[in-house]
Enzyme design. Structure first.
Site, mmCIF file in Angstrom:
data_model
loop_
_atom_site.group_PDB
_atom_site.id
_atom_site.type_symbol
_atom_site.label_atom_id
_atom_site.label_comp_id
_atom_site.label_asym_id
_atom_site.label_seq_id
_atom_site.Cartn_x
_atom_site.Cartn_y
_atom_site.Cartn_z
ATOM 1 N N SER A 289 0.826 -1.212 0.000
ATOM 2 C CA SER A 289 0.000 0.000 0.000
ATOM 3 C C SER A 289 0.854 1.253 0.000
ATOM 4 C CB SER A 289 -0.937 0.002 1.205
ATOM 5 O OG SER A 289 -0.187 0.082 2.401
ATOM 6 N N ARG B 254 -5.721 -7.490 10.750
ATOM 7 C CA ARG B 254 -4.804 -7.768 11.858
ATOM 8 C C ARG B 254 -5.470 -8.335 13.097
ATOM 9 N NH1 ARG B 254 0.059 -3.406 11.090
ATOM 10 N NH2 ARG B 254 0.028 -3.553 8.822
ATOM 11 N N TYR C 186 -7.678 -3.952 -4.138
ATOM 12 C CA TYR C 186 -6.825 -5.142 -4.247
ATOM 13 C C TYR C 186 -7.573 -6.283 -4.946
ATOM 14 C CZ TYR C 186 -3.219 -3.437 -0.904
ATOM 15 O OH TYR C 186 -2.219 -2.750 -0.271
ATOM 16 N N GLU D 197 -0.054 -13.005 3.814
ATOM 17 C CA GLU D 197 0.066 -11.538 3.812
ATOM 18 C C GLU D 197 0.133 -10.991 5.233
ATOM 19 O OE1 GLU D 197 -2.689 -9.399 1.278
ATOM 20 O OE2 GLU D 197 -1.348 -7.703 1.142
ATOM 21 N N HIS E 208 -0.027 -6.909 -8.031
ATOM 22 C CA HIS E 208 -0.411 -6.301 -6.752
ATOM 23 C C HIS E 208 -0.498 -4.790 -6.896
ATOM 24 C CE1 HIS E 208 -1.048 -5.904 -2.524
ATOM 25 N NE2 HIS E 208 -0.647 -7.124 -2.228
#
Lengths: 339, 339
Positions: A72, A288, A193, A282, A177
């Site tokens: 990102s 998270r 994405y 990833e 990506h």
């Protein structure tokens, strides 16, 4: 041996971010040349990894992560070609240091110095530097350097061929990506994405790119975007358009397992041949948190893959053999290390 | 009773296409006013349907199709606001005739006269005409009238509110449905459609739109794009962003079953509450072939749903009750007919 084909250095020391801010602030000003590249100590790198990626490798049971700069933050839409090149070099050099410090844990994949309107062939030199001088094994290729405006030609256009020639020459694959989105329609990790993954697959399906480059290889991350869920749609579209069956694409196109729940992973393994699936998580990345339903991290994708109870041969494929085949330079590095 | 919530008039008589070509060719010329709206006889309409949609309804066992103009031909990016209005009216009037000729088989959903840069509120009058005068029960809303450049504000922006006010006032839902793509990156049915579905869901997830419009309802077609396959990702993103759990969105957001293989349908039903799934096939639509593996049409989605062996209550929900709840005006029409 368990190889995670998809990890970004999302926990890089703050100095990297400070540099990027300063670089962009000084853009086109006389101060541009004076922006100092970041000074980051080995201890800072160790600290940033040992409490995050390395800890999670140990806890979750993976051995090696194919590691690249934060996706990102590539921000190809920001700055210009010169600043993108400087930024890519700084980020790639940092990945190199990670791999030097932890050769057992990480192998490098590079960010390309793409920029809107720039020729993809201009990225070939940085790719070559990373592969030949830094022992990197692949690259991340952004199909939309505009950050959500999608005004580059499709990945199957000759526009991209000079870069593909270099990839073929070096025998390295690209993960398709995108980076951040500056289009308010597209949330980066929740839309842009996945859309890019879906888009790239359909571009490949409708073209003869792999006739021109029979050994060119792409990994479509995030489990292939929408593709496996719509496998029947793609099979039917290929058939209606008198294109070859999807299996032919699968000589050149691979998917990772960055799908953050068991039903999604089950689907992926039901429809995509196991030769074409590379384990990936990833981590530390887009998601998270801990799933309150399972008590485990959403992105602990190994748990989902393990839950499938694959045969030993299939496990070996998905956890390492496929990745070693798609990244032959990684295979060579590992063999040199006796792994 | 089995309601297919997603059908377009893809088999309309050729005169409709001829008109559209002439309309666009005459655009901004003195001849513009002279382009004749198409003359299509009832027999032509009957013929176009009886050998296609109606035949397939009978063969596959669905009773009623929520029917709208061909999505890929809406072409909001072509022409201007005036030509889009004329085109929408012509298309909607044709759907009305279909519904008059076959009131047992079809109920109407309208195309909106969207145009790049036009205010969504400008579409409210045509929506109102279709609902109040033509007995239509919903609309198709294009989140990207530019046809692949995505330069309108997100669906959650106040830009769209005047149209939503009309939808709420009329108590009609919208299916989020883009049209053709003029961006060479995006194949229409293989990328643009699915990307739009994914994009819209993430826009809803990140906004408080439904706090402002608690009764506004959207159907995300094509099984929700990439969303159910990445349900864990979306749950995790919502959690990380401190957004409400996805279940809250599901008061306002529904998915159809236009997923053209059994594993996809299995996944959809595993992750999305059955109250939020509306049977749909989009026949005759994006994929027209027969799957050589099954010997059946890819888009015969009823076979996949039937294969799930849902409870009778769930079948009833997915095949009719959910659609009647989401389209209350359809429910009223059906009740009037004693169905």
């Amino acid at each position: 041996m368990i190889i995670d084909c998809h990890g970004h250095y999302t926990t890089a020391p703050g100095e990297l971010h400070v540099f990027r801010e300063a670089q962009l602030a000084a853009l086109n000003s006389p101060a541009a040349g004076a922006v100092q590249v970041p000074r980051i100590g080995d201890d800072q790198i160790r600290d940033s990894l040992e409490k995050a990626q390395i800890k999670l490798q140990r806890e979750r049971g993976s051995d090696l992560t194919v590691f690249s700069p934060r996706a990102s933050a590539m921000g190809h839409h920001l700055g210009n070609e010169a600043s993108s090149l400087q930024w890519a070099r700084v980020c790639n050099d940092l990945i190199y240091r990670v791999c030097q410090l932890y050769p057992d844990n990480f192998v490098g994949v590079c960010q390309l110095p793409q920029s809107p309107g720039a020729a993809p062939g201009d990225s070939a030199a940085e790719l070559e530097r990373c592969v030949r001088e830094l022992d990197f094994v692949g690259c991340n290729l952004n199909p939309d350097p505009s950050g959500g405006h999608w005004n580059s030609p499709p990945l199957t256009d000759r526009h991209w061929y000079p870069l593909y020639q270099k990839m073929v020459e070096l025998d390295v694959p690209a993960m398709v990506h995108v980076s951040a989105s500056c289009n308010p329609n597209f949330h980066a990790t929740g839309a842009h994405y996945l859309n890019a993954d879906t888009t790239a697959f359909m571009q490949f399906l409708t073209s003869d790119l792999f006739r021109d480059f029979p050994t060119l290889r792409f990994i479509i991350p995030h489990g292939g975007g929408a593709v496996p869920y719509h496998w029947g749609r793609y099979r039917g579209l290929a058939q209606d358009m008198k294109r070859p069956p999807l299996e032919e694409l699968l000589h050149n196109v691979y998917f990772d397992t960055c799908v953050y729940h068991l039903p999604g992973i089950e689907l992926l393994f039901k429809v995509v041949p196991h030769e074409n699936i590379l384990f990936g998580s990833e981590m530390v990345g887009a998601v998270r948190g801990i799933d309150p339903r399972t008590g485990q991290y959403y992105d602990d994708t190994k748990r989902y893959v393990d839950a499938l109870q694959l045969s030993e041969a299939d496990q070996q494929r998905v956890y390492s053999a496929n990745a070693r085949r798609v990244f032959p330079r990684m295979d060579a590095l590992l063999k040199k290390m006796g792994r």
